[in-house]
Scaffold this motif. Structure first.
Motif, PDB file in Angstrom:
ATOM      1  N   LEU A   1       0.827  -1.209   0.000  1.00 41.83           N
ATOM      2  CA  LEU A   1       0.000   0.000   0.000  1.00 41.83           C
ATOM      3  C   LEU A   1       0.860   1.256   0.000  1.00 41.83           C
ATOM      4  N   GLU A   2       1.972   1.225   0.742  1.00 41.28           N
ATOM      5  CA  GLU A   2       2.875   2.374   0.779  1.00 41.28           C
ATOM      6  C   GLU A   2       3.429   2.670  -0.612  1.00 41.28           C
ATOM      7  N   GLN A   3       3.850   1.623  -1.325  1.00 38.17           N
ATOM      8  CA  GLN A   3       4.415   1.796  -2.662  1.00 38.17           C
ATOM      9  C   GLN A   3       3.370   2.308  -3.645  1.00 38.17           C
ATOM     10  N   ILE A   4       2.161   1.785  -3.543  1.00 39.02           N
ATOM     11  CA  ILE A   4       1.088   2.214  -4.449  1.00 39.02           C
ATOM     12  C   ILE A   4       0.739   3.679  -4.198  1.00 39.02           C
ATOM     13  N   ALA A   5       0.677   4.077  -2.916  1.00 38.99           N
ATOM     14  CA  ALA A   5       0.378   5.470  -2.582  1.00 38.99           C
ATOM     15  C   ALA A   5       1.479   6.399  -3.070  1.00 38.99           C
ATOM     16  N   LYS A   6       2.726   5.897  -3.090  1.00 39.19           N
ATOM     17  CA  LYS A   6       3.874   6.722  -3.473  1.00 39.19           C
ATOM     18  C   LYS A   6       4.067   6.770  -4.981  1.00 39.19           C
ATOM     19  N   ASP A   7       4.047   5.605  -5.625  1.00 39.67           N
ATOM     20  CA  ASP A   7       4.365   5.517  -7.060  1.00 39.67           C
ATOM     21  C   ASP A   7       3.209   5.052  -7.921  1.00 39.67           C
ATOM     22  N   ASN A   8       2.071   4.774  -7.278  1.00 33.34           N
ATOM     23  CA  ASN A   8       0.884   4.294  -7.991  1.00 33.34           C
ATOM     24  C   ASN A   8       1.099   2.922  -8.619  1.00 33.34           C
ATOM     25  N   THR A   9       2.123   2.210  -8.159  1.00 31.42           N
ATOM     26  CA  THR A   9       2.373   0.862  -8.671  1.00 31.42           C
ATOM     27  C   THR A   9       3.192   0.091  -7.654  1.00 31.42           C
ATOM     28  N   CYS A  10       3.097  -1.235  -7.716  1.00 31.69           N
ATOM     29  CA  CYS A  10       3.883  -2.094  -6.838  1.00 31.69           C
ATOM     30  C   CYS A  10       4.000  -3.463  -7.498  1.00 31.69           C
ATOM     31  N   GLU A  11       5.205  -4.009  -7.531  1.00 28.46           N
ATOM     32  CA  GLU A  11       5.418  -5.288  -8.207  1.00 28.46           C
ATOM     33  C   GLU A  11       4.892  -6.471  -7.405  1.00 28.46           C
ATOM     34  N   HIS A  12       4.555  -6.257  -6.124  1.00 28.52           N
ATOM     35  CA  HIS A  12       4.042  -7.332  -5.285  1.00 28.52           C
ATOM     36  C   HIS A  12       2.640  -6.978  -4.806  1.00 28.52           C
ATOM     37  N   ASP A  13       1.676  -7.883  -5.042  1.00 30.30           N
ATOM     38  CA  ASP A  13       0.304  -7.631  -4.618  1.00 30.30           C
ATOM     39  C   ASP A  13       0.178  -7.661  -3.101  1.00 30.30           C
ATOM     40  N   LYS A  14       0.917  -8.587  -2.482  1.00 32.00           N
ATOM     41  CA  LYS A  14       0.882  -8.723  -1.026  1.00 32.00           C
ATOM     42  C   LYS A  14       2.302  -8.541  -0.512  1.00 32.00           C
ATOM     43  N   TRP A  15       2.497  -7.528   0.321  1.00 32.28           N
ATOM     44  CA  TRP A  15       3.859  -7.238   0.788  1.00 32.28           C
ATOM     45  C   TRP A  15       3.784  -6.561   2.150  1.00 32.28           C
ATOM     46  N   ILE A  16       4.119  -7.326   3.178  1.00 37.34           N
ATOM     47  CA  ILE A  16       4.167  -6.792   4.541  1.00 37.34           C
ATOM     48  C   ILE A  16       5.629  -6.737   4.975  1.00 37.34           C
ATOM     49  N   ARG A  17       6.029  -5.615   5.520  1.00 32.92           N
ATOM     50  CA  ARG A  17       7.410  -5.469   6.008  1.00 32.92           C
ATOM     51  C   ARG A  17       7.431  -5.466   7.539  1.00 32.92           C
ATOM     52  N   TRP A  18       8.280  -6.323   8.101  1.00 32.55           N
ATOM     53  CA  TRP A  18       8.573  -6.333   9.540  1.00 32.55           C
ATOM     54  C   TRP A  18       9.928  -5.652   9.701  1.00 32.55           C
ATOM     55  N   GLU A  19       9.995  -4.604  10.492  1.00 34.24           N
ATOM     56  CA  GLU A  19      11.228  -3.822  10.556  1.00 34.24           C
ATOM     57  C   GLU A  19      11.615  -3.486  11.992  1.00 34.24           C
ATOM     58  N   PHE A  20      12.810  -3.914  12.382  1.00 33.60           N
ATOM     59  CA  PHE A  20      13.379  -3.545  13.670  1.00 33.60           C
ATOM     60  C   PHE A  20      14.281  -2.337  13.488  1.00 33.60           C
ATOM     61  N   GLU A  21      14.051  -1.304  14.293  1.00 31.12           N
ATOM     62  CA  GLU A  21      14.944  -0.151  14.341  1.00 31.12           C
ATOM     63  C   GLU A  21      15.771  -0.277  15.624  1.00 31.12           C
ATOM     64  N   LEU A  22      17.065  -0.458  15.454  1.00 33.97           N
ATOM     65  CA  LEU A  22      17.971  -0.685  16.585  1.00 33.97           C
ATOM     66  C   LEU A  22      18.893   0.501  16.726  1.00 33.97           C
ATOM     67  N   ARG A  23      19.116   0.928  17.969  1.00 35.17           N
ATOM     68  CA  ARG A  23      19.950   2.109  18.187  1.00 35.17           C
ATOM     69  C   ARG A  23      21.066   1.829  19.192  1.00 35.17           C
TER      70      ARG A  23
END
Length: 262
Positions: A192-214
């Motif tokens: 959804l983020e990619q579609i909102a940004k570029d109006n296209t996305c190569e993956h129909d289903k794409w969930i990102r799990w992201e750890f931010e470590l400091r």
């Protein structure tokens, strides 16, 4: 692939007095001419230098104890590793601007992290796992949390959903912890983020799990990678450390472990 695990952000501070601005540029594998000066500094540094159109900035002219700070966004990681590798004569693609798609970048990444640790320290590292089959989504995790099905070292959880005026969803993010802490997790709908940004996305289903470590946490993860741990196994270990119990966690962890090891 069903899932990939990668580093999506890297910040480090050079504290070696033998490293001036030119030496930092060369350490990254670039000539000083590749960088342009901006009008303003940031984060307490008076000067900022940007690498063309890439998400790479170098901050300088701070207090003496602040050294020189480097920030590399996820979209520029491979570009920097390519130039770093070529400057060290590691890269098999001397005429390309990026690493060959089938080239194993891990030894270069490990050497890069090791070299950083020898001249300073890492202050932030984001590790992400991209699930291209979207087996779990932010709304599901939020529901587990509301139903008391999550027991975690994290103390705060949020769900942010965005949409257009007609109700069409443009994004969803489940987060755990706070960005000011050493560990922060966000799970969001990358498609959804990619579609909102570029109006296209190569993956129909794409969930990102992201750890931010400091700070200390990012240094410990770097040490694990330098000592030979696989990035996917490190990501799996982070999940295991942060979540004591989720009724669905075993299913999630087994799913992630299977994918990161295959």
């Amino acid at each position: 692939p069903a899932m990939t695990v990668s580093i999506d952000w890297l910040d480090f501070t050079v504290l070696d007095n033998g490293f001036g601005l030119r030496q930092v540029f060369e350490f990254l594998g670039f000539d000083a001419s590749f960088f342009s000066d901006t009008e303003h500094g940031a984060r307490g540094y008076k000067s900022m230098h940007k690498l063309g159109d890439y998400a790479v900035i170098v901050l300088s002219d701070g207090r003496e104890d602040m050294g020189i700070h480097v920030s590399i966004g996820g979209s520029a990681i491979n570009h920097v590793l390519t130039h770093y590798a070529q400057s060290k004569h590691y890269a098999p693609t001397p005429f390309g601007s990026d690493l060959a798609a089938d080239w194993d970048f891990r030894p270069v990444l490990v050497q890069f992290l090791s070299d950083i640790q020898s001249i300073g320290h890492i202050t932030r590292m984001d590790i992400c796992a991209d699930d291209y089959n979207a087996r779990f989504n932010p709304a599901q995790l939020w529901e587990y949390n509301n139903n008391g099905q999550i027991v975690s070292k994290f103390r705060s959880f949020t769900l942010i959903q965005s949409s257009k005026s007609k109700g069409e969803s443009t994004g969803a993010t489940f987060s755990a912890g706070s960005r000011g802490a050493g560990v922060f997790l966000r799970v969001y709908d990358k498609a959804l983020e990619q579609i909102a940004k570029d109006n296209t996305c190569e993956h129909d289903k794409w969930i990102r799990w992201e750890f931010e470590l400091r700070d200390e946490r990012s240094c410990k993860v770097a040490d694990c990678l330098i000592q030979g741990s696989e990035l996917g196994v490190v990501f799996y270990g982070l999940l295991l450390l942060q979540f004591c119990q989720i009724e669905h966690l075993l299913e999630i962890l087994l799913f992630l472990l299977h994918l990161v090891l295959n």
